[in-house]
Design a protein around this motif. Structure first.
Motif, PDB file in Angstrom:
ATOM      1  N   ARG A 202       0.850  -1.185   0.000  1.00  0.00           N
ATOM      2  CA  ARG A 202       0.000   0.000   0.000  1.00  0.00           C
ATOM      3  C   ARG A 202       0.889   1.240   0.000  1.00  0.00           C
ATOM      4  N   GLY A 203       0.517   2.225  -0.809  1.00  0.00           N
ATOM      5  CA  GLY A 203       1.280   3.464  -0.852  1.00  0.00           C
ATOM      6  C   GLY A 203       1.439   3.949  -2.273  1.00  0.00           C
ATOM      7  N   ASN A 204       2.198   5.031  -2.452  1.00  0.00           N
ATOM      8  CA  ASN A 204       2.424   5.525  -3.810  1.00  0.00           C
ATOM      9  C   ASN A 204       3.360   4.575  -4.548  1.00  0.00           C
ATOM     10  N   PHE A 205       3.326   4.654  -5.868  1.00  0.00           N
ATOM     11  CA  PHE A 205       4.020   3.654  -6.681  1.00  0.00           C
ATOM     12  C   PHE A 205       5.529   3.659  -6.439  1.00  0.00           C
ATOM     13  N   THR A 206       6.124   4.829  -6.296  1.00  0.00           N
ATOM     14  CA  THR A 206       7.569   4.909  -6.062  1.00  0.00           C
ATOM     15  C   THR A 206       7.948   4.191  -4.772  1.00  0.00           C
ATOM     16  N   GLN A 207       7.226   4.460  -3.709  1.00  0.00           N
ATOM     17  CA  GLN A 207       7.484   3.820  -2.424  1.00  0.00           C
ATOM     18  C   GLN A 207       7.288   2.316  -2.516  1.00  0.00           C
ATOM     19  N   THR A 232       6.866  -2.981 -18.027  1.00  0.00           N
ATOM     20  CA  THR A 232       5.984  -2.725 -19.155  1.00  0.00           C
ATOM     21  C   THR A 232       5.866  -1.233 -19.435  1.00  0.00           C
ATOM     22  N   GLY A 233       6.741  -0.463 -18.831  1.00  0.00           N
ATOM     23  CA  GLY A 233       6.753   0.979 -19.036  1.00  0.00           C
ATOM     24  C   GLY A 233       6.515   1.696 -17.722  1.00  0.00           C
ATOM     25  N   MET A 234       7.532   2.334 -17.187  1.00  0.00           N
ATOM     26  CA  MET A 234       7.424   3.083 -15.938  1.00  0.00           C
ATOM     27  C   MET A 234       8.446   4.207 -15.990  1.00  0.00           C
ATOM     28  N   ASP A 235       8.455   5.056 -14.999  1.00  0.00           N
ATOM     29  CA  ASP A 235       9.418   6.142 -14.951  1.00  0.00           C
ATOM     30  C   ASP A 235      10.841   5.591 -15.063  1.00  0.00           C
ATOM     31  N   GLU A 236      11.605   6.101 -16.013  1.00  0.00           N
ATOM     32  CA  GLU A 236      12.932   5.548 -16.290  1.00  0.00           C
ATOM     33  C   GLU A 236      13.895   5.718 -15.115  1.00  0.00           C
ATOM     34  N   ASP A 237      13.828   6.843 -14.456  1.00  0.00           N
ATOM     35  CA  ASP A 237      14.716   7.059 -13.311  1.00  0.00           C
ATOM     36  C   ASP A 237      14.401   6.080 -12.188  1.00  0.00           C
ATOM     37  N   LEU A 238      13.127   5.831 -11.961  1.00  0.00           N
ATOM     38  CA  LEU A 238      12.734   4.880 -10.923  1.00  0.00           C
ATOM     39  C   LEU A 238      13.171   3.468 -11.306  1.00  0.00           C
ATOM     40  N   ALA A 243      16.859  -1.162 -10.473  1.00  0.00           N
ATOM     41  CA  ALA A 243      17.946  -1.991 -11.014  1.00  0.00           C
ATOM     42  C   ALA A 243      19.219  -1.791 -10.207  1.00  0.00           C
ATOM     43  N   GLY A 244      19.485  -0.539  -9.785  1.00  0.00           N
ATOM     44  CA  GLY A 244      20.657  -0.261  -8.956  1.00  0.00           C
ATOM     45  C   GLY A 244      20.584  -0.942  -7.606  1.00  0.00           C
ATOM     46  N   MET A 245      19.376  -1.011  -7.020  1.00  0.00           N
ATOM     47  CA  MET A 245      19.205  -1.717  -5.749  1.00  0.00           C
ATOM     48  C   MET A 245      19.544  -3.196  -5.900  1.00  0.00           C
ATOM     49  N   VAL A 246      19.085  -3.792  -7.002  1.00  0.00           N
ATOM     50  CA  VAL A 246      19.334  -5.221  -7.216  1.00  0.00           C
ATOM     51  C   VAL A 246      20.813  -5.468  -7.462  1.00  0.00           C
ATOM     52  N   THR A 257      18.410  -5.955 -17.767  1.00  0.00           N
ATOM     53  CA  THR A 257      17.171  -5.182 -17.750  1.00  0.00           C
ATOM     54  C   THR A 257      16.578  -5.144 -19.147  1.00  0.00           C
ATOM     55  N   ALA A 258      15.256  -4.995 -19.208  1.00  0.00           N
ATOM     56  CA  ALA A 258      14.593  -4.961 -20.510  1.00  0.00           C
ATOM     57  C   ALA A 258      13.246  -4.277 -20.410  1.00  0.00           C
ATOM     58  N   ARG A 259      12.800  -3.758 -21.539  1.00  0.00           N
ATOM     59  CA  ARG A 259      11.423  -3.302 -21.706  1.00  0.00           C
ATOM     60  C   ARG A 259      10.623  -4.503 -22.158  1.00  0.00           C
ATOM     61  N   ALA A 260       9.651  -4.925 -21.362  1.00  0.00           N
ATOM     62  CA  ALA A 260       8.853  -6.093 -21.698  1.00  0.00           C
ATOM     63  C   ALA A 260       8.143  -5.895 -23.031  1.00  0.00           C
ATOM     64  N   GLY A 261       7.949  -6.982 -23.743  1.00  0.00           N
ATOM     65  CA  GLY A 261       7.304  -6.930 -25.043  1.00  0.00           C
ATOM     66  C   GLY A 261       5.795  -6.808 -24.941  1.00  0.00           C
ATOM     67  N   CYS A 262       5.148  -6.979 -26.088  1.00  0.00           N
ATOM     68  CA  CYS A 262       3.707  -6.740 -26.182  1.00  0.00           C
ATOM     69  C   CYS A 262       2.890  -7.754 -25.391  1.00  0.00           C
ATOM     70  N   THR A 263       3.333  -8.991 -25.293  1.00  0.00           N
ATOM     71  CA  THR A 263       2.548 -10.017 -24.607  1.00  0.00           C
ATOM     72  C   THR A 263       2.396  -9.687 -23.130  1.00  0.00           C
ATOM     73  N   MET A 264       3.509  -9.456 -22.448  1.00  0.00           N
ATOM     74  CA  MET A 264       3.474  -9.110 -21.034  1.00  0.00           C
ATOM     75  C   MET A 264       2.722  -7.796 -20.822  1.00  0.00           C
ATOM     76  N   THR A 265       2.971  -6.832 -21.691  1.00  0.00           N
ATOM     77  CA  THR A 265       2.350  -5.513 -21.545  1.00  0.00           C
ATOM     78  C   THR A 265       0.837  -5.596 -21.690  1.00  0.00           C
ATOM     79  N   THR A 266       0.363  -6.411 -22.628  1.00  0.00           N
ATOM     80  CA  THR A 266      -1.076  -6.557 -22.843  1.00  0.00           C
ATOM     81  C   THR A 266      -1.770  -7.091 -21.602  1.00  0.00           C
ATOM     82  N   HIS A 267      -1.210  -8.120 -20.989  1.00  0.00           N
ATOM     83  CA  HIS A 267      -1.887  -8.790 -19.883  1.00  0.00           C
ATOM     84  C   HIS A 267      -1.666  -8.108 -18.531  1.00  0.00           C
TER      85      HIS A 267
END
Length: 280
Positions: A202-207, A232-238, A243-246, A257-267
């Protein structure tokens, strides 16, 4: 004989990972705005919801037909090579079944039902490419993948359940409860290929993204080899921060790291974050 590694486009080894590692891709099909297009080659995930904003008709995915797999497998085996093909979760798509139909026409094509998707499927394909580069034959690579696919871990952080509901992955009651309480669920795709709620944030997306990363990094017995992070597309800095934490945790030798394709993004819908890794 050499081994060829391939996967359907749900593996999300994009934009360049599949080329760098020599992994063949069989595209799924995406229907959006009245057109049916091949994933990645004819439609990109960042354009997926352009029509949805106008029509509110969710894009749909469909598996490649057996003929598409047959053409690819014929190309891959023309020099006598064996093929190990990785298919997305057979509970979600007929991609595995259609690949198996095509594989019957060949004596050296092995099809793995990964029981997963996106970067987890990609991790299995990458490990197969590692073994191919060491000179292992296709059947041995396939057997190794079958033994280890139950150890891949997929934790999906959703910003909203709306797209999962429209795609049939969550019930209206689940969505109502999550939205009413402003919860963001973390789903685990388990070793049987089934989705279940692992944790609710629960909370804002960044948190929530930071809490999610800490939750994943606290899981026991990670394999120290390779992890994969996709969105599937989020703020690039976040995304870079997560990724830096991991990477900074020191738990993995390589973090992709990758931008997920259309299949993952659709669902899953936009603003979804997923961390994948193997357990020991």
């Amino acid at each position: 004989m050499a081994a060829v590694i391939s996967a359907d486009s749900a593996c999300d080894l994009f934009p360049d990972l599949y080329r760098e590692r020599g992994i063949g891709i069989v595209p799924l099909y995406i229907t959006a705005g009245g057109k049916t297009l091949r994933d990645i080659s004819e439609i990109q995930p960042e354009n997926l919801f352009d029509e949805y904003e106008k029509s509110h008709v969710l894009p749909k995915t469909s598996a490649p037909p057996p003929a598409d797999f047959f053409e690819k497998f014929r190309e891959y085996t023309k020099n006598g090579d064996g093929v190990v093909h990785f298919a997305m979760n057979s509970r979600f798509s007929s991609s595995y079944q259609n690949a198996c139909i095509a594989a019957r026409e060949f004596g050296n094509v092995f099809v793995a039902d990964t029981l997963t998707l996106s970067g987890a499927e990609g991790l299995l394909a990458l490990r197969a490419a590692d073994r191919r580069d060491k000179g292992l034959p296709a059947e041995e690579i396939f057997r190794a993948a079958e033994e280890e696919k139950g150890r891949v871990r997929t934790y999906v952080l959703l910003d909203t359940l709306d797209y999962a509901v429209r795609g049939g992955r969550a019930t209206m009651l689940q969505a109502f409860g999550a939205n009413l309480l402003r919860l963001r669920p973390c789903l685990l795709l388990d070793s049987r290929g089934e989705l279940r709620v692992a944790k609710k944030f629960r909370g804002n997306f960044t948190q929530v993204c930071r809490e999610y990363a800490r939750f994943i990094l606290a899981q026991p017995n990670p394999d120290e080899g390779r992890a994969f992070i996709a969105t599937t597309g989020m703020d690039e800095d976040l995304f870079r921060e997560i990724a830096g934490m991991v990477r900074g945790s020191g738990k993995f030798r390589e973090v992709l790291t990758a931008r997920a394709g259309c299949t993952m993004t659709t669902h899953a819908g936009p603003n979804t974050l997923v961390i994948f890794y193997f357990e020991k």
